[in-house]
Design an enzyme around this catalytic site. Structure first.
Site, PDB file in Angstrom:
ATOM      1  N   GLU A  77      -9.151 -12.696  -0.562  1.00  0.00           N
ATOM      2  CA  GLU A  77      -8.510 -11.406  -0.329  1.00  0.00           C
ATOM      3  C   GLU A  77      -9.313 -10.559   0.655  1.00  0.00           C
ATOM      4  O   GLU A  77      -8.766  -9.922   1.536  1.00  0.00           O
ATOM      5  CB  GLU A  77      -8.393 -10.668  -1.667  1.00  0.00           C
ATOM      6  CG  GLU A  77      -7.570  -9.417  -1.599  1.00  0.00           C
ATOM      7  CD  GLU A  77      -7.617  -8.653  -2.920  1.00  0.00           C
ATOM      8  OE1 GLU A  77      -7.021  -7.585  -2.972  1.00  0.00           O
ATOM      9  OE2 GLU A  77      -8.248  -9.135  -3.882  1.00  0.00           O
ATOM     10  N   ASP A  78     -10.639 -10.549   0.456  1.00  0.00           N
ATOM     11  CA  ASP A  78     -11.457  -9.611   1.205  1.00  0.00           C
ATOM     12  C   ASP A  78     -11.978 -10.162   2.522  1.00  0.00           C
ATOM     13  O   ASP A  78     -12.335  -9.418   3.409  1.00  0.00           O
ATOM     14  CB  ASP A  78     -12.653  -9.160   0.347  1.00  0.00           C
ATOM     15  CG  ASP A  78     -12.178  -8.307  -0.818  1.00  0.00           C
ATOM     16  OD1 ASP A  78     -11.085  -7.722  -0.686  1.00  0.00           O
ATOM     17  OD2 ASP A  78     -12.883  -8.253  -1.834  1.00  0.00           O
TER      18      ASP A  78
END
Ligand code: MN
Length: 715
Positions: A77-78
């Site tokens: 996600e990051d």
């Protein structure tokens, strides 16, 4: 203190000696590489978060795959430079599958309302859970750490996540039997979703701190002494209940924080089930148990398989507190639930593994495999996750949710106030039911209205939603005022006549204006209301209209014989605007009755021989003559209660109901028991037309073989 990866690795080794420490180390390094340079809102290095999540997972005794997934749960996600394929290549398909699952739950869904978004999230969580339970373990640990550190987030960003936690993650943790995590999620969710309420409650409890610390100390000592008295070994732990549960209770009971008493709880952990019951006996001999509060979740576990004995007792100060008694093993399961003995074999449920804790997951899996439609799936989930709510349908298929125990009255008011006021009956699933019947999930509810329908005071006991209760109260207040005015006018007219004057005369002489002024009443209407509410005596006031300046004589202290020349009030029936029928003696048409002017309730009609009336006879000013009007009682008639003593003989109840049915008196309630003496006791509630109707039924029942005695009873 920030958790460090070597501490986590050590912790894992303790419960899982075959853990691959090098694998965990490798995952940590990869996570450090992926999150490099990233910081959290608090300014800390981002890596702190995945390590803290793993620390929570280690507390849940998670396996290596779950721990590795925890370390990597945010990298996709990051950090867009890390792909799922890379995770799969380095750590295998299970880890990448879990990371993918956790990431997908977080993906934003472009939907309109908060509710819609939450249901979409819930659906994703549950589907992921059925796939691999570890997805949800990681997600719960992730959410818990995010809430623990939520203070760092700007205020406006807190409520959304906090509400979602209360709405979705805490119920899931509860359903999986993970009591410890559920409790912490709830308290943190409460704190950030409702900061003001939280602060107020925390403050109120803080003020009682010295008292509660002392009370807990003393009570623990007392329980320990009692345990050694029966030679049972056990641990005793007293605490202030968690804030969210106290708040829920206050809200449910509609009381303010200043009235919170029931907020302390004690836990007694013993070695065996036998000891649990022994300790319960001792506890109940130390303090008086509150009836209806004892729950045996050992004999009948909760739906999430929680087992324990619960009881509430009255402490020495008169305030209640709660006691939970269970074995150490039950406690471990209650705290960590599924995690307490989940094998994590492949993170999936094998069809063979039908242990109690996984039954719910199996059920979810079945629903999914049956290809249930989305609506149905969510519907089933709701019922399961929110057992305190019921979900019912309108005839057009719209779903409405109500607190458990809600009745068609609540349903009617949720549609429209007028529908509520005018409802006279309800159908649940096409069957006519009394309005106070609690609704069950899945019921199709139809409301029957009638233009002449109107609320009754009884509804206040049957309704549970705030909306219905406030609407009913408002309506009753208006009606009561009207009724008080009407009654007050009748009473005053009677007394004025008795003083051989008229209001017109009193008005002309100025005595009326003077008396009103003295009583600080603006007009005749308010005077009538005061008299009708029983706050002012019509007799005393009427005297003032003829005796200028003189104080009224004391009220004679004997029962005044009814004056045949005075007009008696006419009682029309149970739903009379002017009168109510007393509950204590439950008069029916044909009974000899008297009226009693009650403060706040207007004229209440009692049977002439009612003990409550004979007791009030010293104040004849408040007693008045009444009689029934000539008309027949309308439907539904009077409800009366009859108690019948019988021989303990087969078929006797059937014979009684047959007679009653022949007499056209609908039965509202019937139950029967056998007494110690071996006699049968049948209690019957009937709707009857009048006294002669009742007498006729009583005489027919007493002719049945085996009837020993029959009498009309008050309840
Ligand atoms: Mn995270």
């Amino acid at each position: 203190m920030l958790p460090r990866i070597d501490h986590v690795i050590e912790k894992v080794k303790l419960y899982n000696p075959s853990s691959d420490s090098r694998l965990l180390q490798r995952a940590y390094l990869f996570s450090a590489y992926a999150h490099e340079g990233q910081t959290r809102v608090s300014g800390e290095p981002y890596l702190v978060h995945p390590v803290a999540v793993c620390d929570i997972l280690a507390d849940l005794k998670a396996d290596d795959i779950a721990i590795v997934s925890g370390l990597l749960h945010d990298v996709v996600e990051d950090n867009l430079s890390v792909s799922l394929q890379e995770i799969q290549r380095r750590f295998g398909p299970e880890v990448s599958h879990i990371v993918d699952g956790v990431t997908k739950i977080e993906e934003k869904v472009p939907l309109q309302s908060r509710e819609e978004r939450e249901w979409a999230t819930l659906r994703k969580v549950v589907l992921a859970m059925v796939d691999d339970i570890r997805v949800v373990l990681v997600k719960l640990a992730d959410r818990l750490h995010n809430l623990r550190t939520m203070q760092a987030l700007p205020e406006h960003r807190r409520p959304t996540k906090a509400l979602e936690t209360l709405q979705i993650y805490a119920p899931i943790a509860y359903r999986l039997g993970m009591g410890k995590i559920k409790t912490e999620l709830e308290d943190l969710g409460f704190r950030y979703a409702y900061p003001e309420e939280y602060a107020r409650l925390a403050q109120a409890l803080q003020e009682k701190r010295a008292y509660s610390d002392n009370f807990i100390e003393e009570t623990q000592a007392e329980i320990r002494k009692a345990l050694s008295g029966i030679s049972v070994e056990g641990r005793v732990h007293g605490r202030v209940k968690h804030l969210y549960s106290i708040w829920q209770k206050l809200k449910h009971q509609g009381i303010g924080v200043e009235h919170v008493y029931d907020y302390m709880a004690f836990r007694i952990l013993v070695g065996s089930v036998k000891d649990c019951y022994a300790v319960l006996g001792v506890v109940h001999s130390l303090w008086k148990p509150i009836p209806g509060r004892f729950k045996d979740f050992i004999a009948i576990p909760k739906e999430n398989h929680y087992r324990s004995l619960h009881t509430s007792v009255i402490g020495p100060s008169g305030h209640p507190f709660e006691i939970q008694i269970r074995t150490e093993r039950m406690h471990e399961e209650a705290e960590n639930g599924l995690a307490a003995h989940w094998q994590y074999k492949e993170g999936r449920l094998s069809q063979k593994d039908q242990s109690e804790t996984t039954q719910w997951l199996h059920q979810l899996l079945e629903w999914k495999q049956e290809g249930q439609g989305d609506t149905e799936f969510i519907q089933n989930l709701k019922v399961d996750l929110y057992p305190k709510e019921v979900y019912v349908f309108t005839p057009k298929g719209q779903v409405l949710s109500f607190p458990r125990g809600a009745t068609p009255i609540d349903f009617a008011y949720s549609i429209h106030t007028e529908v509520g006021h005018r409802c006279v009956g309800a159908k649940l699933n096409n069957k006519l039911v009394p309005l106070k019947t609690p609704m069950k999930s899945g019921d199709v509810v139809e409301i029957i209205t009638n233009p002449s329908g109107r609320p009754s005071r009884d509804w206040l006991k049957a309704a549970v939603t705030g909306r219905a209760l406030s609407k009913i109260k408002a309506w009753l207040n208006v009606q009561e005022k009207a009724r008080a005015v009407e009654l007050g006018k009748a009473l005053l007219d009677r007394e004025v006549k008795r003083q051989k004057t008229t209001l017109k005369e009193a008005q002309d002489s100025g005595l009326l204006a003077e008396a009103l002024k003295k009583a600080s009443l603006p007009d005749l209407d308010s005077l009538h209301a005061e008299i009708g509410y029983g706050k002012l005596s019509a007799k005393v006031f009427a005297r003032k209209l003829v005796e200028r300046g003189e104080e009224p004589a004391a009220v004679p202290a004997k029962v005044a014989a009814p004056d045949p020349r005075q007009p008696a009030l006419v009682v029309r029936g149970a739903s009379d605007l002017l009168t109510t029928l007393a509950r204590c003696c439950n008069p029916i048409r044909g009974d000899e009755v008297v009226g009693f002017i009650s403060r706040g309730r207007g004229l209440v009609v009692h049977r002439a021989d009612c003990p409550n009336i004979t007791r009030h006879a010293y104040n004849p000013d408040r007693i008045m003559e009444v009689h029934w009007d000539g008309k027949e009682a309308g439907s539904p008639g009077h409800e009366v209660h009859v108690t019948i003593q019988t021989e303990d003989k087969a078929g006797i109840v059937a014979a009684i109901t047959q007679v009653v049915a022949d007499s056209k008196a609908p039965i509202r309630h019937i139950d029967g028991t056998v007494t110690d003496k071996g006699e049968g006791l049948v209690r019957l509630s009937l709707l009857i037309k009048d006294k002669s109707h009742l007498n006729q039924i009583i005489s027919r029942i007493s002719q049945i073989q085996g009837i020993l005695a029959i009498r009309r009873s008050n309840r």
